[in-house]
Scaffold this motif. Structure first.
Motif, short mmCIF file in Angstrom:
data_model
loop_
_atom_site.label_atom_id
_atom_site.label_comp_id
_atom_site.label_asym_id
_atom_site.label_seq_id
_atom_site.Cartn_x
_atom_site.Cartn_y
_atom_site.Cartn_z
N TRP A 31 0.90 -1.32 0.18
CA TRP A 31 -0.50 0.49 0.09
C TRP A 31 1.01 1.43 0.23
CZ3 TRP A 31 -5.32 -0.25 -1.22
CH2 TRP A 31 -5.24 -1.59 -0.75
N HIS A 32 1.92 1.35 1.25
CA HIS A 32 2.84 2.48 0.93
C HIS A 32 3.55 2.72 -0.67
CE1 HIS A 32 6.61 4.58 1.93
NE2 HIS A 32 7.17 4.08 1.12
N ALA A 33 3.64 1.57 -1.46
CA ALA A 33 3.90 1.88 -2.77
C ALA A 33 3.22 2.59 -3.77
CB ALA A 33 4.81 0.40 -3.34
N ARG A 34 1.82 2.37 -3.09
CA ARG A 34 0.73 3.11 -3.57
C ARG A 34 0.01 4.16 -3.43
NH1 ARG A 34 2.40 -1.48 -4.64
NH2 ARG A 34 1.92 -3.26 -6.30
N TYR A 35 0.90 5.07 -2.75
CA TYR A 35 0.19 5.98 -1.80
C TYR A 35 0.04 6.94 -2.64
CZ TYR A 35 -0.34 10.18 1.44
OH TYR A 35 -0.90 10.98 1.86
N GLN A 36 0.72 7.53 -3.47
CA GLN A 36 0.56 8.90 -4.43
C GLN A 36 -0.33 8.44 -5.69
OE1 GLN A 36 2.13 11.49 -4.16
NE2 GLN A 36 3.73 11.58 -2.15
N GLY A 42 -7.57 10.32 -5.49
CA GLY A 42 -9.19 10.38 -5.02
C GLY A 42 -8.92 9.86 -3.31
N TYR A 43 -7.93 9.02 -3.54
CA TYR A 43 -7.84 8.43 -2.09
C TYR A 43 -7.17 8.40 -1.43
CZ TYR A 43 -12.32 6.66 -4.30
OH TYR A 43 -13.46 6.86 -4.81
N LEU A 44 -6.95 9.11 -0.04
CA LEU A 44 -5.61 9.40 0.60
C LEU A 44 -5.38 8.38 1.77
CD1 LEU A 44 -3.39 11.41 1.21
CD2 LEU A 44 -4.93 12.94 2.79
N LEU A 45 -4.40 7.25 2.20
CA LEU A 45 -4.03 6.80 3.25
C LEU A 45 -3.44 7.74 4.07
CD1 LEU A 45 -2.21 4.18 1.46
CD2 LEU A 45 -4.61 3.95 1.25
N ARG A 46 -3.24 6.60 5.60
CA ARG A 46 -2.92 7.65 6.68
C ARG A 46 -1.94 7.53 6.80
NH1 ARG A 46 -3.05 4.29 10.37
NH2 ARG A 46 -4.64 2.11 9.34
N PRO A 47 -1.45 8.73 7.19
CA PRO A 47 0.19 9.17 7.43
C PRO A 47 0.75 7.99 7.44
CG PRO A 47 -1.26 10.74 8.84
CD PRO A 47 -2.06 9.52 8.33
N PRO A 51 4.93 8.77 1.57
CA PRO A 51 6.51 8.77 2.06
C PRO A 51 6.97 9.64 2.51
CG PRO A 51 4.89 8.52 -0.29
CD PRO A 51 4.16 9.05 1.29
N GLU A 52 6.50 10.88 3.31
CA GLU A 52 7.06 11.53 3.94
C GLU A 52 7.24 11.90 5.53
OE1 GLU A 52 4.77 12.81 0.86
OE2 GLU A 52 7.14 13.03 0.18
#
Length: 373
Positions: A31-36, A42-47, A51-52
């Motif tokens: 999931w991290h690799a697909r964050y951007q 239109g979908y924002l994962l939790r912090p 990547p930051e």
């Protein structure tokens, strides 16, 4: 700590290496690799998956276990996200196309314009389907954020009766449309918590509020009747209407007690297996664990018979349950759902408190069987 190479080598040999709280496990890395790319759709994962991301406990005096970004995913295939357009929290599910080739089509079928608003439809609605450019192996479906169907706990028998009605009629709806779920056991039954939790809750620690700093407040099902949904169509099948008597080789779902799957590879009626799944869910979660549901014993016993041919069809289940439901007194329906392991003193105290609260509902004319609008 072990290097990544060393960790993988030990994993091959079956040794579990604990990760530091700030390390993502392999499921989270996906999931991290697909964050951007998810953000661009239109979908924002939790912090935690950004990547930051800087772990919050490294810049504060709090222990990592007290921080919401210290929580890992429970199920790697499912993650929560915020829909950017309206700030609604939703669930994203990763589906392997080759492994579950029918799941998306069946889920979308029940979310079609002709069926999605039918009052008997209890299949989880699909908001969106995402195919990310770099990965054709997987597809991501977007669904509402749900809770297990028995969480929060049932307060009254009437609340549980309404749940049974929705499940029976929902399964009947699927069967009428020639779909066998094939895994509709208790863990694949959820509820829509929107009205029960007006201020929502944290998607990873569902007993906490969305800010992760206190208890998630909720109302009762009597006050805010929820809708129940079937999820996970990974091994479901849809049949042509001309196939009036389909048979399927046994394939294990979550409930390992299915009689026809014990030491047999003989093709069986998948619709009869669905009836077993629902009956056994009620047996395990209510007849075994709760008091006061003796009125369901006869019907459930027929639903979980060892011989699939002797089980009632879902139409008969719905008809018989309707008779049972109409025969229950208002006092029975408003009675408290008690655990079987409660001692006598605990039962007396809780029952007295329960009826003190119930009197207010009776005075206001609140139905004993709460039905969602």
């Amino acid at each position: 700590m072990y290097s990544e190479r060393g960790r993988k080598a030990l994993e091959v040999w079956g040794t579990t290496i604990p990760l530091r709280p700030e390390e993502l496990d392999p499921r989270e890395v996906w999931w991290h690799a697909r964050y951007q790319r998810l953000k661009s759709r239109g979908y924002l994962l939790r912090p935690r998956y950004s990547p930051e991301w800087i772990p919050s406990w490294t810049t504060s005096n709090r222990d990592w276990a007290e921080c919401e970004d210290g929580k890992r995913l429970r199920y790697g295939q499912v993650i929560d996200a915020t829909r950017i357009s309206d700030s609604k929290v939703v669930a994203l599910k990763q589906i392997a196309r080759a492994e579950h080739p029918y799941e998306v089509d069946i889920a979308l079928y029940f979310s079609s314009e002709d069926l999605v608003f039918h009052p008997a439809n209890r299949c989880v609605p699909i908001y969106d389907v995402l195919v990310l450019d770099d990965d054709e192996e997987f597809v991501i479906v977007v669904m509402p954020l749900l809770r297990p169907y028995d969480n929060p706990r049932f307060d009254t028998v009437g609340e549980a009766v309404e749940c049974f009605r929705q499940l029976f009629e929902g399964l009947q709806f699927m069967h009428k449309h020639r779909v066998a779920h094939r895994d509709c056991m208790n863990k694949n039954i959820m509820l829509d918590p929107t009205r029960l939790y007006p201020e929502s809750f944290h998607p990873m620690e569902t007993d906490l509020n969305k800010d992760y700093n206190g208890h998630a407040k909720h109302l009762t099902r009597t006050q805010r009747p929820p809708k129940y949904y079937f999820i996970d169509f990974g091994i479901s099948r849809r049949y042509d209407p001309s196939n009036t008597d389909p048979r399927e080789v046994p394939i294990w779902g979550g409930d390992k007690e299915v009689p026809e799957f014990q030491n047999s590879n003989e093709p069986r009626d998948p619709f009869a297996t669905d009836v077993f799944y629902i009956g056994n869910a009620i047996k395990m979660d209510f007849l075994r664990e709760k008091r006061g549901f003796e009125f369901m014993k006869s019907l459930v016993a027929d639903m979980i018979q060892a011989d699939p041919a002797k089980r009632p069809k879902i139409d008969e289940v719905v008809a018989r349950f309707d008779v049972i439901r109409q025969g229950l007194s208002w006092r029975k329906l408003r009675s408290r759902v008690a655990d079987v392991d409660e001692d006598l003193f605990e039962r007396i105290v809780r029952t007295a408190t329960h009826w003190k609260r119930r009197i207010g509902f009776v005075a206001r004319g609140v139905p004993a069987i709460p039905t969602p609008s």
